[in-house]
Design an enzyme around this catalytic site. Sequence first.
Site, mmCIF file in Angstrom:
data_model
loop_
_atom_site.group_PDB
_atom_site.id
_atom_site.type_symbol
_atom_site.label_atom_id
_atom_site.label_comp_id
_atom_site.label_asym_id
_atom_site.label_seq_id
_atom_site.Cartn_x
_atom_site.Cartn_y
_atom_site.Cartn_z
ATOM 1 N N ASP A 117 -9.944 -51.360 27.703
ATOM 2 C CA ASP A 117 -8.785 -51.375 26.816
ATOM 3 C C ASP A 117 -8.756 -50.111 25.961
ATOM 4 O OD1 ASP A 117 -6.650 -52.006 25.230
ATOM 5 O OD2 ASP A 117 -7.649 -53.615 24.137
ATOM 6 N N ASP A 324 -1.341 -46.204 27.622
ATOM 7 C CA ASP A 324 -2.118 -47.437 27.572
ATOM 8 C C ASP A 324 -2.664 -47.825 28.943
ATOM 9 O OD1 ASP A 324 -3.163 -49.708 26.338
ATOM 10 O OD2 ASP A 324 -1.393 -50.908 26.821
#
Length: 445
Positions: A117, A324
């Site tokens: 992440d 992301d």
Amino acid sequence: METKILHNMINILTLTMLVLLVSLSQAKTSKHSLKHLRIDLMHIDSKGNFSRSELLQRMTRRSHQRMIHLSRKTNNLRQHDSKQATGAQTDAYLGSGEFVMDIAIGTPSKSFPAIIDTGSDLVWTQCKPCKRCFKQSTSIFDPSKSSTYKKLPCTAKLCKALPTQKCGKRNASCEYLYGYADQSFTVGNLASETFTLGSQSVKNIAFGCGNNNTDGFDKSSGLVGLGREPLSLISQLGFKKFSYCFASLNLEKHSPMFFGSLAHLNASAAAGPTQTTPLVKNPIYPSFYYLSLLGVTIGSTKLNIPSSTFALNKTDGTGGMIIDSGTTFTYLEAVAYNAAKKAFISQMKIPVADGSDIGFDVCFKPPKSASLDLPKFILHFDGADLDLPESNYIFHDSDTGLLCLTITASAGISILGNMQQQNFFIKYDLGKNKLSFIPTQCDKL
Ligand SMILES: *[C@@H]1O[C@H](CO)[C@@H](O)[C@H](O)[C@H]1NC(C)=O
Ligand SMILES: *[C@@H]1O[C@H](CO)[C@@H](O)[C@H](O)[C@H]1NC(C)=O
Ligand SMILES: *[C@@H]1O[C@H](CO)[C@@H](O)[C@H](O)[C@H]1NC(C)=O
Ligand SMILES: *[C@@H]1O[C@H](CO)[C@@H](O)[C@H](O)[C@H]1NC(C)=O
Ligand SMILES: *[C@@H]1O[C@H](CO)[C@@H](O)[C@H](O)[C@H]1NC(C)=O
């Protein structure tokens, strides 16, 4: 063109396995002195035996949810609405993600899959004894069986780096609570362990040993934060560079990730020029990797979008665009998206079709055996143009025959998702605060 679309269809729609193997080259094994590292990522659903439509549904749902949480988090600085629900504060964020890496911890080491992440920092896994644990595919880490497990004291520097911590008796232990914007969280002890990444061991990596963890970390046993703050794996290992290359979502393909000196692309693998744009820091959300998006071109039309549309407000943290690892699609602030949608539809020579059943806003039903020229989709960053290959912005759904745009609308923040990053070698240079991308066939690396 038709074969190209077919090819795209196969690339994207065959979805989804990025086989995870950890491989790497040699390096020293003393504390935090890894020189380089290669880890091959797999897609989170690769072991789920899902049908194609299930995969699409899962991916779409995760992506939209992540966008909504990100948008809510960065738009509502003072509201912190998940606070009442969990007591968790939302500085960290978000449970799910798309790619998984294998890491091993402890002595003897235990291996488990963890979601990567780039939008959060803490590295954590579920730990015994469980007060509340979700189901995971490997056995849950038992600190009492590891000779290198140490609880970190409350006075440890990294304990203070946590957004929410509590001190055990006489400061002997650091108890953390790490909440994500989707209201999932993990609670446990901040501890240190020997991590084995591929065949290399690194001592004293701080991680969350979580014995109270909400569900929402599907198909993993925890999370590896790769954000910009001190608790992330990247920061703890001291790497100033990392890179990854997401292969088109395809069952047999892995997606390599490189750290340290391996983070450069071997020039012979590049399928185009290297472009470089600044990595911007948002003081309000310092973990995220922001890019300066300046404009959008559809086909041959440079859209007329106010320059403020993508601007990051460093005072209240709103706006901007992040890159992301955990959002599948790309989301553009609504003003820009609506202009892009209009231009795209007007340049397609066929009528729009309803794609709401499969979760898309803009779809077309191409007539059989017609050749189609799709308008280009170009994102203009500060100093770099990302001219997307067709498969990075068009999804061909073979069940319905629809062609759908995989770039859609968000409110406030814009997000560069991983479908738009596929088949680019993407390098984060944290020393120079630069991001580079190079067209590359990722499965050849
Ligand atoms: C995968 O799913 C198919 C159809 O749902 C089923 O027939 C098959 O047995 C499953 N395979 C595994 C390994 O679970
Ligand atoms: C888990 O942590 C939450 C948040 O601190 C708390 O409300 C809940 O009671 C805990 N659950 C258990 C089983 O300890
Ligand atoms: C615990 O640590 C805090 C600072 O982190 C310090 O102010 C306090 O005196 C310590 N308490 C004990 C009992 O050591
Ligand atoms: C670069 O890639 C080529 C072919 O892909 C390979 O033969 C060569 O050994 C690589 N060089 C390095 C330094 O990895
Ligand atoms: C940035 O946010 C602050 C606080 O909300 C606001 O006062 C300011 O006008 C914003 N700046 C811009 C350029 O929108």
